[in-house]
Motif scaffolding. Structure first.
Motif, short mmCIF file in Angstrom:
data_model
loop_
_atom_site.label_atom_id
_atom_site.label_comp_id
_atom_site.label_asym_id
_atom_site.label_seq_id
_atom_site.Cartn_x
_atom_site.Cartn_y
_atom_site.Cartn_z
N GLY A 202 28.13 -7.93 -73.52
CA GLY A 202 27.38 -7.67 -72.30
C GLY A 202 26.52 -8.83 -71.87
N ILE A 203 25.52 -8.52 -71.04
CA ILE A 203 24.64 -9.56 -70.51
C ILE A 203 23.54 -9.82 -71.53
N VAL A 204 23.39 -11.09 -71.92
CA VAL A 204 22.38 -11.40 -72.94
C VAL A 204 21.19 -12.15 -72.36
N TYR A 205 21.34 -12.71 -71.15
CA TYR A 205 20.23 -13.49 -70.59
C TYR A 205 20.44 -13.67 -69.09
N GLN A 206 19.32 -13.70 -68.35
CA GLN A 206 19.39 -14.02 -66.92
C GLN A 206 18.33 -15.06 -66.60
N HIS A 207 18.68 -16.01 -65.77
CA HIS A 207 17.74 -17.08 -65.46
C HIS A 207 17.77 -17.37 -63.95
N ALA A 208 16.60 -17.30 -63.32
CA ALA A 208 16.50 -17.64 -61.89
C ALA A 208 16.26 -19.14 -61.79
N MET A 209 17.14 -19.84 -61.07
CA MET A 209 17.01 -21.29 -60.94
C MET A 209 15.98 -21.62 -59.85
N PRO A 210 15.08 -22.57 -60.13
CA PRO A 210 14.17 -23.01 -59.05
C PRO A 210 14.94 -23.86 -58.04
N GLY A 211 14.41 -23.97 -56.84
CA GLY A 211 15.03 -24.84 -55.83
C GLY A 211 16.20 -24.19 -55.13
#
Ligand SMILES: Nc1ncnc2c1ncn2[C@@H]1O[C@H](COP(=O)(O)OP(=O)(O)OP(=O)(O)O)[C@@H](O)[C@H]1O
Length: 246
Positions: A202-211
């Motif tokens: 499944g999903i182990v991590y989520q990251h919102a990118m800056p910019g």
């Protein structure tokens, strides 16, 4: 909005993933990354309505998805222009009505009129993928689902098509889900990176990118990738990929 809610799916007695929840906001580009077999394509197929989950639900506010795959999947007996127009013909439109539209779209994708008269085997891999992208865009989708569209291309061409894709998404106000094995590609073109793994599934991590996608300086892209790989669950997912390549 596109949302998978507690979605589980098994095939042939094997669990592909269970209890996945993920929400994608209007106008966002979300990349799904992770090792082979973790279920990225399955998640995309459920969004496209091409696979049914065993449990959970999909909420999709989009009405007209366009898809692009790793292989361009062009009809070999049709010229590039006719391949690009496929979705319009299927909707009953006449070629006299859309020829100009196809030529204008082709030009924004780096194809000229003569290219449109060629058969797929007369085009390079990059040109074939431009046609495939055109075929997805010509139906004026509100959602783009892309399954490793550039992974077979060399690095320079890949970057050119990434820029072109992001420009099209932004100009048309599209929402996009983009599968890739390449964390640098994900960091270059996405608003959000979703990392999947097989252990745990499944999903182990989520990251919102800056910019802004497509406008990030290279140093910010590589520094984001470095930061991501310093997260243990992300490093584990990518180590699995490296081992598979050996
Ligand atoms: N229709 C199906 N029948 C049986 N097994 C399936 C089916 N579709 C997918 N699978 C299995 O589900 C698992 C996840 O497949 P999926 O293609 O979604 O992974 P992926 O992360 O996209 O992999 P890759 O990066 O290699 O494309 C795999 O083990 C695959 O064999």
């Amino acid at each position: 909005m596109l949302a998978w809610k507690s979605v589980s799916i098994s095939r042939m007695g094997q669990e592909i993933f269970s209890d996945i929840s993920l929400e994608i906001g209007q106008g966002k580009i979300v990349s799904l990354v992770g090792p082979s077999g973790c279920g990225k394509t399955t998640l995309l197929m459920i969004a496209a309505g091409l696979m049914d989950a065993d449990s959970g639900s999909l909420e999709c506010g989009f009405r007209n998805p366009g898809m692009v795959f790793q292989e361009p999947r062009l009809l070999p007996w049709k010229r590039a222009g006719d391949n690009m127009a496929f979705g319009l013909v299927a909707r009953g439109q006449k070629s006299i009505d859309f020829r100009c539209r196809i030529e204008a779209l082709a030009a924004t994708l780096g194809l000229d009129r003569r290219d449109l008269d060629k058969y797929p085997h007369e085009l390079s891999g990059g040109m074939r993928q431009r046609v495939a992208l055109g075929r997805a865009l010509v139906i004026e989708p509100d959602l783009l689902l892309l399954d490793e569209p550039f992974s077979a291309l060399d690095i320079g061409l890949r970057q050119e098509l990434q820029d072109l894709l992001v420009r099209q998404i932004s100009e048309r106000g599209l929402t996009a889900v983009f599968i890739t094995h390449d964390l640098v590609e994900a960091a270059r073109i996405s608003d959000v990176i979703v990392v999947m793994d097989r252990h745990p599934r499944g999903i182990v991590y989520q990251h919102a990118m800056p910019g802004i996608p497509g406008c990030r300086p290279e140093r910010d892209i590589f520094s984001a990738v470095g930061d991501l790989l310093a997260v243990p669950v992300v490093a584990r997912a990518f180590r699995a990929q490296d081992i598979e390549k050996l």
